[in-house]
Design a protein around this motif. Sequence first.
Motif, mmCIF file in Angstrom:
data_model
loop_
_atom_site.group_PDB
_atom_site.id
_atom_site.type_symbol
_atom_site.label_atom_id
_atom_site.label_comp_id
_atom_site.label_asym_id
_atom_site.label_seq_id
_atom_site.Cartn_x
_atom_site.Cartn_y
_atom_site.Cartn_z
ATOM 1 N N GLN A 188 -11.609 -9.376 -4.917
ATOM 2 C CA GLN A 188 -11.430 -9.526 -6.355
ATOM 3 C C GLN A 188 -10.792 -8.272 -6.963
ATOM 4 N N ILE A 189 -11.158 -7.109 -6.459
ATOM 5 C CA ILE A 189 -10.511 -5.870 -6.916
ATOM 6 C C ILE A 189 -9.011 -5.925 -6.620
ATOM 7 N N ALA A 190 -8.661 -6.387 -5.418
ATOM 8 C CA ALA A 190 -7.247 -6.539 -5.072
ATOM 9 C C ALA A 190 -6.561 -7.525 -6.013
ATOM 10 N N ASN A 191 -7.253 -8.598 -6.385
ATOM 11 C CA ASN A 191 -6.690 -9.561 -7.331
ATOM 12 C C ASN A 191 -6.452 -8.919 -8.699
ATOM 13 N N HIS A 192 -7.386 -8.068 -9.119
ATOM 14 C CA HIS A 192 -7.194 -7.363 -10.385
ATOM 15 C C HIS A 192 -5.947 -6.486 -10.336
ATOM 16 N N MET A 193 -5.734 -5.824 -9.220
ATOM 17 C CA MET A 193 -4.551 -4.967 -9.097
ATOM 18 C C MET A 193 -3.273 -5.806 -9.155
ATOM 19 N N LYS A 194 -3.293 -6.979 -8.523
ATOM 20 C CA LYS A 194 -2.161 -7.888 -8.638
ATOM 21 C C LYS A 194 -1.963 -8.316 -10.094
ATOM 22 N N ASP A 195 -3.082 -8.606 -10.777
ATOM 23 C CA ASP A 195 -2.994 -9.057 -12.162
ATOM 24 C C ASP A 195 -2.412 -7.983 -13.075
ATOM 25 N N ILE A 196 -2.727 -6.728 -12.798
ATOM 26 C CA ILE A 196 -2.148 -5.645 -13.603
ATOM 27 C C ILE A 196 -0.621 -5.735 -13.561
ATOM 28 N N TYR A 197 -0.089 -5.895 -12.348
ATOM 29 C CA TYR A 197 1.366 -5.929 -12.200
ATOM 30 C C TYR A 197 1.957 -7.235 -12.745
ATOM 31 N N ALA A 198 1.248 -8.343 -12.587
ATOM 32 C CA ALA A 198 1.748 -9.597 -13.161
ATOM 33 C C ALA A 198 1.766 -9.509 -14.682
ATOM 34 N N ASP A 199 0.719 -8.951 -15.263
ATOM 35 C CA ASP A 199 0.650 -8.898 -16.720
ATOM 36 C C ASP A 199 1.551 -7.838 -17.324
ATOM 37 N N ASP A 200 2.049 -6.914 -16.529
ATOM 38 C CA ASP A 200 3.109 -6.032 -17.018
ATOM 39 C C ASP A 200 4.330 -6.866 -17.412
ATOM 40 N N ILE A 201 4.526 -7.982 -16.716
ATOM 41 C CA ILE A 201 5.597 -8.917 -17.074
ATOM 42 C C ILE A 201 5.133 -9.830 -18.209
ATOM 43 N N THR A 202 3.959 -10.428 -18.051
ATOM 44 C CA THR A 202 3.449 -11.385 -19.028
ATOM 45 C C THR A 202 3.465 -10.825 -20.441
ATOM 46 N N LEU A 203 3.023 -9.580 -20.580
ATOM 47 C CA LEU A 203 2.871 -9.002 -21.909
ATOM 48 C C LEU A 203 4.173 -8.459 -22.475
ATOM 49 N N ARG A 204 5.216 -8.445 -21.664
ATOM 50 C CA ARG A 204 6.537 -8.113 -22.203
ATOM 51 C C ARG A 204 7.209 -9.327 -22.828
ATOM 52 N N LEU A 222 -2.040 2.676 -12.162
ATOM 53 C CA LEU A 222 -1.163 2.094 -11.142
ATOM 54 C C LEU A 222 0.291 2.273 -11.576
ATOM 55 N N VAL A 223 1.090 2.904 -10.724
ATOM 56 C CA VAL A 223 2.480 3.206 -11.101
ATOM 57 C C VAL A 223 3.311 1.926 -11.098
ATOM 58 N N ASP A 224 4.352 1.907 -11.910
ATOM 59 C CA ASP A 224 5.137 0.695 -12.100
ATOM 60 C C ASP A 224 5.779 0.189 -10.818
ATOM 61 N N ASP A 225 6.333 1.081 -10.029
ATOM 62 C CA ASP A 225 7.118 0.670 -8.871
ATOM 63 C C ASP A 225 6.711 1.450 -7.623
ATOM 64 N N PRO A 226 5.504 1.186 -7.101
ATOM 65 C CA PRO A 226 5.060 1.942 -5.924
ATOM 66 C C PRO A 226 5.780 1.467 -4.667
ATOM 67 N N ASP A 227 5.901 2.367 -3.684
ATOM 68 C CA ASP A 227 6.375 1.880 -2.391
ATOM 69 C C ASP A 227 5.168 1.314 -1.631
ATOM 70 N N GLU A 228 5.419 0.746 -0.468
ATOM 71 C CA GLU A 228 4.353 0.067 0.267
ATOM 72 C C GLU A 228 3.210 1.016 0.605
ATOM 73 N N SER A 229 3.544 2.238 1.005
ATOM 74 C CA SER A 229 2.532 3.212 1.382
ATOM 75 C C SER A 229 1.667 3.613 0.189
ATOM 76 N N GLU A 230 2.306 3.843 -0.952
ATOM 77 C CA GLU A 230 1.560 4.221 -2.159
ATOM 78 C C GLU A 230 0.604 3.119 -2.577
ATOM 79 N N TYR A 231 1.079 1.886 -2.544
ATOM 80 C CA TYR A 231 0.214 0.796 -2.982
ATOM 81 C C TYR A 231 -0.938 0.569 -2.002
ATOM 82 N N ARG A 232 -0.632 0.633 -0.710
ATOM 83 C CA ARG A 232 -1.684 0.463 0.291
ATOM 84 C C ARG A 232 -2.776 1.517 0.100
ATOM 85 N N LYS A 233 -2.381 2.749 -0.151
ATOM 86 C CA LYS A 233 -3.357 3.814 -0.362
ATOM 87 C C LYS A 233 -4.189 3.548 -1.613
ATOM 88 N N ALA A 234 -3.559 3.072 -2.681
ATOM 89 C CA ALA A 234 -4.300 2.777 -3.906
ATOM 90 C C ALA A 234 -5.343 1.697 -3.663
#
Length: 251
Positions: free
Chosen positions: A114-130, A219-231
Amino acid sequence: MDIRVHGSTPPTPFLSASDLFETEHDLDRPVHVRVRDDPDERTWTSHPGDHHILNISRQAATSAMARELALHEYSHMARNEQSHPSHTQSTAEALFLAFAGKSVERRKLTHCYQIANHMKDIYADDITLRVGPSDKLVAFLESELATAVADRPTHPRGRRMTATTDPEMTAVNAAFALALVERHGLVGRDHRLYDLARTASGDAPTVDVQGFKYRFLSLVDDPDESEYRKALVDAAEEYVLDGNEDGQAAD
């Protein structure tokens, strides 16, 4: 956008959501909307190759939130087509890295998803709220968190704050809600969400609500794979390992 609504549900909210979405984005693959009779289904998205599937309950598809729920799921589809790390990183792989050689109780692993889902939602809603309004989303977050604090019903996946009866997960959900509204400047500090978050925090003293809020918020806007995996690994470790009074994962 190619939207195909299956079943007898009116397509209006899904088409209206696509009109909003297309003001700044588009999808290369068609969207198949599957309306489910299960009232607890809520919404979730899958990506079987040449198209996307938006799964939604009939109750949600005919609710006042239908357009906003569809818009949120279109944003997940966009992240998938962008191959954004938040939507390509295997959660199972990240949890293996976080807990290799450790024994972790099943409920904690479920919460990590669920925490991982929240992190996905953060990035999805960066689009939604624009592209869409925020008033219904804020009301949704407030209502769901209030329900979770009051009686904590359960639900396994999708856009639902009350993913578990455990007050520890409700506290993380509160952190997510605060991070989302602060990330986009949606409410003032006197909003009821802050009162609800304090209550949720008091119910789960082992969860650092402010710490998790910062994790989601930063959470940074455009992480690379390594940055996101670490987060993701760091968030899981904090929840499972740092949240235990003895500092060890449970058997």
